[in-house]
Write a protein that holds these residues in place. Structure first.
Motif, PDB file in Angstrom:
ATOM      1  N   THR A  42     -20.173 -34.522  67.387  1.00 42.29           N
ATOM      2  CA  THR A  42     -19.185 -35.413  66.762  1.00 42.29           C
ATOM      3  C   THR A  42     -19.564 -36.876  66.971  1.00 42.29           C
ATOM      4  OG1 THR A  42     -17.420 -33.797  67.080  1.00 42.29           O
ATOM      5  CG2 THR A  42     -16.751 -36.081  66.743  1.00 42.29           C
ATOM      6  N   THR A  43     -20.072 -37.188  68.162  1.00 38.99           N
ATOM      7  CA  THR A  43     -20.511 -38.554  68.456  1.00 38.99           C
ATOM      8  C   THR A  43     -21.615 -38.984  67.493  1.00 38.99           C
ATOM      9  OG1 THR A  43     -19.933 -38.375  70.789  1.00 38.99           O
ATOM     10  CG2 THR A  43     -21.556 -40.043  70.200  1.00 38.99           C
ATOM     11  N   THR A  44     -22.610 -38.134  67.318  1.00 37.05           N
ATOM     12  CA  THR A  44     -23.725 -38.450  66.421  1.00 37.05           C
ATOM     13  C   THR A  44     -23.252 -38.604  64.982  1.00 37.05           C
ATOM     14  OG1 THR A  44     -25.277 -37.262  67.848  1.00 37.05           O
ATOM     15  CG2 THR A  44     -25.962 -37.659  65.577  1.00 37.05           C
ATOM     16  N   GLN A  45     -22.393 -37.711  64.527  1.00 37.31           N
ATOM     17  CA  GLN A  45     -21.886 -37.770  63.159  1.00 37.31           C
ATOM     18  C   GLN A  45     -21.093 -39.056  62.925  1.00 37.31           C
ATOM     19  OE1 GLN A  45     -19.692 -34.178  62.338  1.00 37.31           O
ATOM     20  NE2 GLN A  45     -21.412 -32.854  62.864  1.00 37.31           N
ATOM     21  N   ASN A  46     -20.243 -39.430  63.879  1.00 36.16           N
ATOM     22  CA  ASN A  46     -19.453 -40.655  63.721  1.00 36.16           C
ATOM     23  C   ASN A  46     -20.339 -41.889  63.695  1.00 36.16           C
ATOM     24  OD1 ASN A  46     -17.229 -39.026  63.719  1.00 36.16           O
ATOM     25  ND2 ASN A  46     -16.369 -39.763  65.635  1.00 36.16           N
ATOM     26  N   GLN A  47     -21.382 -41.909  64.524  1.00 35.43           N
ATOM     27  CA  GLN A  47     -22.307 -43.042  64.513  1.00 35.43           C
ATOM     28  C   GLN A  47     -23.003 -43.165  63.163  1.00 35.43           C
ATOM     29  OE1 GLN A  47     -24.531 -41.919  68.060  1.00 35.43           O
ATOM     30  NE2 GLN A  47     -23.732 -43.685  69.176  1.00 35.43           N
ATOM     31  N   GLU A  48     -23.405 -42.048  62.589  1.00 30.63           N
ATOM     32  CA  GLU A  48     -24.074 -42.084  61.287  1.00 30.63           C
ATOM     33  C   GLU A  48     -23.125 -42.573  60.196  1.00 30.63           C
ATOM     34  OE1 GLU A  48     -25.462 -38.126  60.789  1.00 30.63           O
ATOM     35  OE2 GLU A  48     -27.220 -38.388  62.091  1.00 30.63           O
ATOM     36  N   LYS A  49     -21.881 -42.138  60.244  1.00 28.33           N
ATOM     37  CA  LYS A  49     -20.903 -42.561  59.241  1.00 28.33           C
ATOM     38  C   LYS A  49     -20.602 -44.052  59.360  1.00 28.33           C
ATOM     39  CE  LYS A  49     -18.682 -38.033  58.886  1.00 28.33           C
ATOM     40  NZ  LYS A  49     -17.440 -37.241  59.171  1.00 28.33           N
ATOM     41  N   ILE A  50     -20.548 -44.559  60.589  1.00 30.33           N
ATOM     42  CA  ILE A  50     -20.299 -45.992  60.794  1.00 30.33           C
ATOM     43  C   ILE A  50     -21.468 -46.816  60.253  1.00 30.33           C
ATOM     44  CG2 ILE A  50     -20.002 -47.808  62.525  1.00 30.33           C
ATOM     45  CD1 ILE A  50     -18.536 -45.730  64.252  1.00 30.33           C
ATOM     46  N   LEU A  51     -22.697 -46.365  60.516  1.00 32.68           N
ATOM     47  CA  LEU A  51     -23.869 -47.079  59.996  1.00 32.68           C
ATOM     48  C   LEU A  51     -23.855 -47.097  58.471  1.00 32.68           C
ATOM     49  CD1 LEU A  51     -26.759 -45.910  62.359  1.00 32.68           C
ATOM     50  CD2 LEU A  51     -25.493 -48.067  62.403  1.00 32.68           C
ATOM     51  N   PHE A  52     -23.450 -45.997  57.870  1.00 29.70           N
ATOM     52  CA  PHE A  52     -23.340 -45.944  56.407  1.00 29.70           C
ATOM     53  C   PHE A  52     -22.303 -46.949  55.911  1.00 29.70           C
ATOM     54  CE2 PHE A  52     -21.973 -44.211  52.339  1.00 29.70           C
ATOM     55  CZ  PHE A  52     -23.173 -43.851  51.750  1.00 29.70           C
ATOM     56  N   GLY A  72      -8.496 -53.205  64.727  1.00 32.73           N
ATOM     57  CA  GLY A  72      -9.541 -52.925  63.753  1.00 32.73           C
ATOM     58  C   GLY A  72      -9.993 -54.118  62.958  1.00 32.73           C
ATOM     59  N   LYS A  73      -9.383 -55.286  63.219  1.00 31.81           N
ATOM     60  CA  LYS A  73      -9.762 -56.487  62.489  1.00 31.81           C
ATOM     61  C   LYS A  73     -11.023 -57.104  63.086  1.00 31.81           C
ATOM     62  CE  LYS A  73      -5.014 -57.643  61.163  1.00 31.81           C
ATOM     63  NZ  LYS A  73      -3.943 -58.685  61.258  1.00 31.81           N
ATOM     64  N   SER A  74     -11.851 -57.668  62.220  1.00 33.48           N
ATOM     65  CA  SER A  74     -13.057 -58.360  62.674  1.00 33.48           C
ATOM     66  C   SER A  74     -12.671 -59.729  63.216  1.00 33.48           C
ATOM     67  CB  SER A  74     -14.036 -58.513  61.501  1.00 33.48           C
ATOM     68  OG  SER A  74     -15.186 -59.228  61.897  1.00 33.48           O
ATOM     69  N   THR A  75     -13.140 -60.051  64.433  1.00 36.50           N
ATOM     70  CA  THR A  75     -12.809 -61.311  65.085  1.00 36.50           C
ATOM     71  C   THR A  75     -13.980 -62.275  64.947  1.00 36.50           C
ATOM     72  OG1 THR A  75     -11.463 -60.122  66.714  1.00 36.50           O
ATOM     73  CG2 THR A  75     -12.067 -62.406  67.234  1.00 36.50           C
ATOM     74  N   PRO A  76     -13.828 -63.387  64.211  1.00 37.83           N
ATOM     75  CA  PRO A  76     -14.935 -64.328  64.009  1.00 37.83           C
ATOM     76  C   PRO A  76     -15.545 -64.787  65.327  1.00 37.83           C
ATOM     77  CG  PRO A  76     -13.103 -64.876  62.571  1.00 37.83           C
ATOM     78  CD  PRO A  76     -12.613 -63.802  63.496  1.00 37.83           C
ATOM     79  N   GLY A  77     -16.881 -64.739  65.402  1.00 39.36           N
ATOM     80  CA  GLY A  77     -17.595 -65.187  66.584  1.00 39.36           C
ATOM     81  C   GLY A  77     -17.773 -64.136  67.657  1.00 39.36           C
ATOM     82  N   ARG A  78     -17.119 -62.996  67.520  1.00 35.90           N
ATOM     83  CA  ARG A  78     -17.213 -61.954  68.546  1.00 35.90           C
ATOM     84  C   ARG A  78     -18.364 -61.004  68.195  1.00 35.90           C
ATOM     85  NH1 ARG A  78     -12.119 -58.277  70.735  1.00 35.90           N
ATOM     86  NH2 ARG A  78     -13.203 -57.364  72.536  1.00 35.90           N
ATOM     87  N   GLY A  89     -12.977 -50.312  56.452  1.00 36.51           N
ATOM     88  CA  GLY A  89     -12.226 -49.360  55.644  1.00 36.51           C
ATOM     89  C   GLY A  89     -12.416 -47.917  56.067  1.00 36.51           C
ATOM     90  N   ILE A  90     -12.581 -47.691  57.376  1.00 34.31           N
ATOM     91  CA  ILE A  90     -12.756 -46.329  57.896  1.00 34.31           C
ATOM     92  C   ILE A  90     -11.597 -45.994  58.830  1.00 34.31           C
ATOM     93  CG2 ILE A  90     -15.266 -46.411  57.684  1.00 34.31           C
ATOM     94  CD1 ILE A  90     -15.439 -46.981  60.678  1.00 34.31           C
ATOM     95  N   PRO A  91     -11.325 -44.705  59.088  1.00 27.48           N
ATOM     96  CA  PRO A  91     -10.232 -44.342  59.994  1.00 27.48           C
ATOM     97  C   PRO A  91     -10.509 -44.799  61.426  1.00 27.48           C
ATOM     98  CG  PRO A  91     -10.939 -42.460  58.672  1.00 27.48           C
ATOM     99  CD  PRO A  91     -11.960 -43.525  58.462  1.00 27.48           C
ATOM    100  N   GLU A  92      -9.437 -45.038  62.163  1.00 27.84           N
ATOM    101  CA  GLU A  92      -9.574 -45.442  63.563  1.00 27.84           C
ATOM    102  C   GLU A  92     -10.305 -44.386  64.377  1.00 27.84           C
ATOM    103  OE1 GLU A  92      -6.616 -46.076  67.412  1.00 27.84           O
ATOM    104  OE2 GLU A  92      -5.902 -46.647  65.412  1.00 27.84           O
ATOM    105  N   ALA A  93     -10.066 -43.099  64.060  1.00 27.84           N
ATOM    106  CA  ALA A  93     -10.701 -42.021  64.812  1.00 27.84           C
ATOM    107  C   ALA A  93     -12.216 -42.059  64.690  1.00 27.84           C
ATOM    108  CB  ALA A  93     -10.173 -40.673  64.330  1.00 27.84           C
TER     109      ALA A  93
END
Length: 251
Positions: A42-52, A72-78, A89-93
């Motif tokens: 599951t870890t590997t699959q989630n990493q691949e989906k995030i990269l996509f 889940g918001k992007s923080t400028p400069g972080r 636009g992906i689920p929190e899980a």
């Protein structure tokens, strides 16, 4: 009149319990291994989906998102934090590994802060940023001299969650390599799992170079040298007087 009802003797019940214990003893280790394999998968699959999702974001916005917070918001400069699942636009899980802990997300500032207009002027992709001052690097250990410049990295902190967010609620990292993955903003360690007491390592790391970022989504990777670009000049907008003159001339 007294009847003798059929039943189990104590010896028979003891034999049954022993058999059940033996079966459980044989199957539990296999079940535990299967459950650990499922979590790692599951870890590997989630990493691949995030990269996509990141490559899709890069194609749309001509840059990468900064790290996010728990909303889940992007923080400028972080440049280090939680995967910005809201911005992607992906689920929190999906922003968590198979052990239900947050991935650590690291992004190089060059790819997150570069103005969109600059990318458009340079051909519409991130390949032209290869000549910029990229700080984020990955190597196979803290003592290794050679390193590779990368655009983004995702770190799972393993079964024990050493160094995972939020840091106070998880065990601290052990060893220099895990410490770098947890604390450093511009270094990533990617090496095989190790149980060495002096420097154990349980992190599952994936990373992408700028050359291969766009290739994940189906576009060609950067295969040629790109022109030298060291600064960004904002386009000069025409003054209102010039716009009025142009309008009158067209009439």
């Amino acid at each position: 009149m007294r009847r003798n009802l059929p039943g189990f003797s104590l010896i028979e019940m003891a034999v049954v319990l022993i058999i059940i214990g033996l079966i459980g003893g044989l199957t539990m280790p296999a079940l535990k291994v299967m459950m650990e394999w499922q979590k790692a998968s599951t870890t590997t699959q989630n990493q691949e989906k995030i990269l996509f999702a990141l490559s899709s974001y890069a194609l749309q916005h001509k840059k990468l998102p900064y790290a996010g917070d728990f909303t889940g918001k992007s923080t400028p400069g972080r440049v280090q934090g939680i995967v910005p699942f809201g911005a992607l636009g992906i689920p929190e899980a999906l922003a968590k590994d198979g052990y239900h802990r947050w991935f650590t997300y690291k992004v190089d500032d060059v790819f997150a802060k570069t103005p969109t207009e600059l990318i458009r002027q340079l051909g519409g992709n991130l390949c032209y940023l290869l000549n910029q001052n990229i700080q984020l690097t990955v190597k196979g250990g803290e003592k290794e001299a050679s390193s590779t410049k990368i655009a983004v990295a995702l770190i799972s902190h393993g079964p024990q969650g050493r160094g995972a967010y939020p840091n106070p609620s998880h065990p601290p990292p052990i060893g220099k390599d895990e410490e770098l993955n947890t604390q450093s903003r511009d270094q990533v360690i990617d090496r095989p799992i190790s149980y060495d007491p002096a420097n154990p390592f349980s992190h599952k790391v994936v990373w992408v170079t700028a050359q291969n970022l766009l290739a994940i989504y189906g576009r060609a990777p950067c295969t040629r040298s790109t022109p030298e670009k060291t600064s960004y000049e904002a386009p000069v907008l025409p003054k209102k007087e010039d716009q009025k003159k142009t309008g009158s001339e067209e009439k």
